[in-house]
Design an enzyme around this catalytic site. Sequence first.
Site, PDB file in Angstrom:
ATOM      1  N   GLY A  15       0.838  -1.206   0.000  1.00  0.00           N
ATOM      2  CA  GLY A  15       0.000   0.000   0.000  1.00  0.00           C
ATOM      3  C   GLY A  15       0.859   1.236   0.000  1.00  0.00           C
ATOM      4  O   GLY A  15       0.518   2.252   0.639  1.00  0.00           O
ATOM      5  N   SER A  18       0.284   5.706  -2.622  1.00  0.00           N
ATOM      6  CA  SER A  18      -0.530   6.909  -2.480  1.00  0.00           C
ATOM      7  C   SER A  18       0.311   7.981  -1.754  1.00  0.00           C
ATOM      8  O   SER A  18       0.733   7.764  -0.615  1.00  0.00           O
ATOM      9  CB  SER A  18      -1.769   6.531  -1.663  1.00  0.00           C
ATOM     10  OG  SER A  18      -2.574   7.626  -1.450  1.00  0.00           O
ATOM     11  N   ARG A  20      -0.068  10.661  -0.051  1.00  0.00           N
ATOM     12  CA  ARG A  20      -0.436  11.099   1.305  1.00  0.00           C
ATOM     13  C   ARG A  20      -0.839   9.917   2.188  1.00  0.00           C
ATOM     14  O   ARG A  20      -1.406  10.102   3.266  1.00  0.00           O
ATOM     15  CB  ARG A  20      -1.598  12.104   1.238  1.00  0.00           C
ATOM     16  CG  ARG A  20      -1.246  13.398   0.504  1.00  0.00           C
ATOM     17  CD  ARG A  20      -2.414  14.378   0.518  1.00  0.00           C
ATOM     18  NE  ARG A  20      -2.731  14.822   1.855  1.00  0.00           N
ATOM     19  CZ  ARG A  20      -3.847  14.537   2.522  1.00  0.00           C
ATOM     20  NH1 ARG A  20      -4.792  13.799   1.965  1.00  0.00           N
ATOM     21  NH2 ARG A  20      -4.057  15.005   3.726  1.00  0.00           N
ATOM     22  N   SER A 149      -8.008  -1.599  12.158  1.00  0.00           N
ATOM     23  CA  SER A 149      -8.701  -0.309  12.218  1.00  0.00           C
ATOM     24  C   SER A 149      -9.567  -0.286  13.463  1.00  0.00           C
ATOM     25  O   SER A 149     -10.029  -1.332  13.949  1.00  0.00           O
ATOM     26  CB  SER A 149      -9.602  -0.150  10.989  1.00  0.00           C
ATOM     27  OG  SER A 149     -10.543   0.892  11.200  1.00  0.00           O
ATOM     28  N   TYR A 164     -16.047  -3.850   6.067  1.00  0.00           N
ATOM     29  CA  TYR A 164     -14.702  -3.363   6.414  1.00  0.00           C
ATOM     30  C   TYR A 164     -14.376  -3.773   7.853  1.00  0.00           C
ATOM     31  O   TYR A 164     -13.260  -4.224   8.144  1.00  0.00           O
ATOM     32  CB  TYR A 164     -14.685  -1.847   6.237  1.00  0.00           C
ATOM     33  CG  TYR A 164     -13.375  -1.155   6.500  1.00  0.00           C
ATOM     34  CD1 TYR A 164     -12.323  -1.215   5.584  1.00  0.00           C
ATOM     35  CD2 TYR A 164     -13.196  -0.388   7.651  1.00  0.00           C
ATOM     36  CE1 TYR A 164     -11.123  -0.535   5.823  1.00  0.00           C
ATOM     37  CE2 TYR A 164     -12.011   0.299   7.884  1.00  0.00           C
ATOM     38  CZ  TYR A 164     -10.976   0.221   6.969  1.00  0.00           C
ATOM     39  OH  TYR A 164      -9.811   0.899   7.198  1.00  0.00           O
ATOM     40  N   LYS A 168     -11.190  -6.035   9.007  1.00  0.00           N
ATOM     41  CA  LYS A 168     -10.186  -5.526   9.942  1.00  0.00           C
ATOM     42  C   LYS A 168     -10.186  -6.313  11.254  1.00  0.00           C
ATOM     43  O   LYS A 168      -9.149  -6.421  11.914  1.00  0.00           O
ATOM     44  CB  LYS A 168     -10.412  -4.031  10.201  1.00  0.00           C
ATOM     45  CG  LYS A 168     -10.182  -3.152   8.955  1.00  0.00           C
ATOM     46  CD  LYS A 168      -8.796  -3.324   8.372  1.00  0.00           C
ATOM     47  CE  LYS A 168      -8.423  -2.237   7.380  1.00  0.00           C
ATOM     48  NZ  LYS A 168      -7.104  -2.465   6.740  1.00  0.00           N
TER      49      LYS A 168
END
Length: 257
Positions: A15, A18, A20, A149, A164, A168
């Site tokens: 990952g 990206s 930011r 998360s 999600y 997680k």
Amino acid sequence: MGNTNMAKRTAVVTGAASPRGIGVAAARQFAAAGWAVVLVDRDLQGANAAAADINRTAGVQALAVPCDVTNEASVQQAAQRVRQEADLPTVGALANIAGVPEPATFSELSLEKWNRVLAVNLTGTFLMCKAFVPQMMAQRYGRIVNMSSITAFTGGGIFSKSAYAAAKAGIVGFTRGLARDLAPYAITANAVAPGVVDTDIRMGTTDEIEHSLSGAVPLGRQASAAEIAALFVWLCSENAGYITGTTQHINGGSYFG
Ligand SMILES: NC(=O)c1ccc[n+]([C@@H]2O[C@H](COP(=O)([O-])OP(=O)(O)OC[C@H]3O[C@@H](n4cnc5c(N)ncnc54)[C@H](O)[C@@H]3O)[C@@H](O)[C@H]2O)c1
């Protein structure tokens, strides 16, 4: 990899494309701590740009590898590419950060959406471990940090919902099992569970949603990607060698575990 100091070990970060995002922030901080870094992402252009910048600014080896973490062949190819790279020291850390959100409520949730969010977040983490852990077992050293998360514990919030949360939460359970299985090899495995982080993951959401996300945090703001990245890098440090199987909450006081 032109301008390089020899690092002792390599950190593989998924990952990491990206600009930011948490993955790029983690790759930067691993490099600043003297690790060589491999930036794994399905977005090769973004990963290449980040790798070139890290190589230029930190002076360590930084390699971008294209990979879809949901695809076993792609993940195995990435691992093979890393093994073949003669300049890279052995892999000592694996930071599984690639992930996608899923804002669908239960009524809106299709099987396709469910499968997708589990594939990237949970199966992707498993496949990366399958590909990179055998070498750690052989060398009897390793650090694994997986991205969970706060949603795993709260069941969802304004933006991320049950699928999600399931993915997680699955990461929390998988990480605990990994910690048990890999302890005899001196490999630690931990999870990190952030609250709201200021990245582009919610690109397209309204300012109103972003303000209400920040407003719900006791510390009154979102985390920066760098604050989350620092925890990943610390969990991979020598000093963190007795911590395994844990989930580290980092959420500005939104949830205490
Ligand atoms: N931003 C937050 O508020 C927040 C909070 C808690 C947890 N997280 C988790 O942190 C992680 C990083 O989030 P972020 O905010 O930096 O997101 P981001 O969207 O900025 O970055 C995610 C990265 O993952 C990559 N990616 C997505 N699917 C992939 C795939 N199949 N194979 C390889 N790469 C893939 C993307 O290309 C991107 O570079 C995610 O797992 C996310 O669920 C984020």
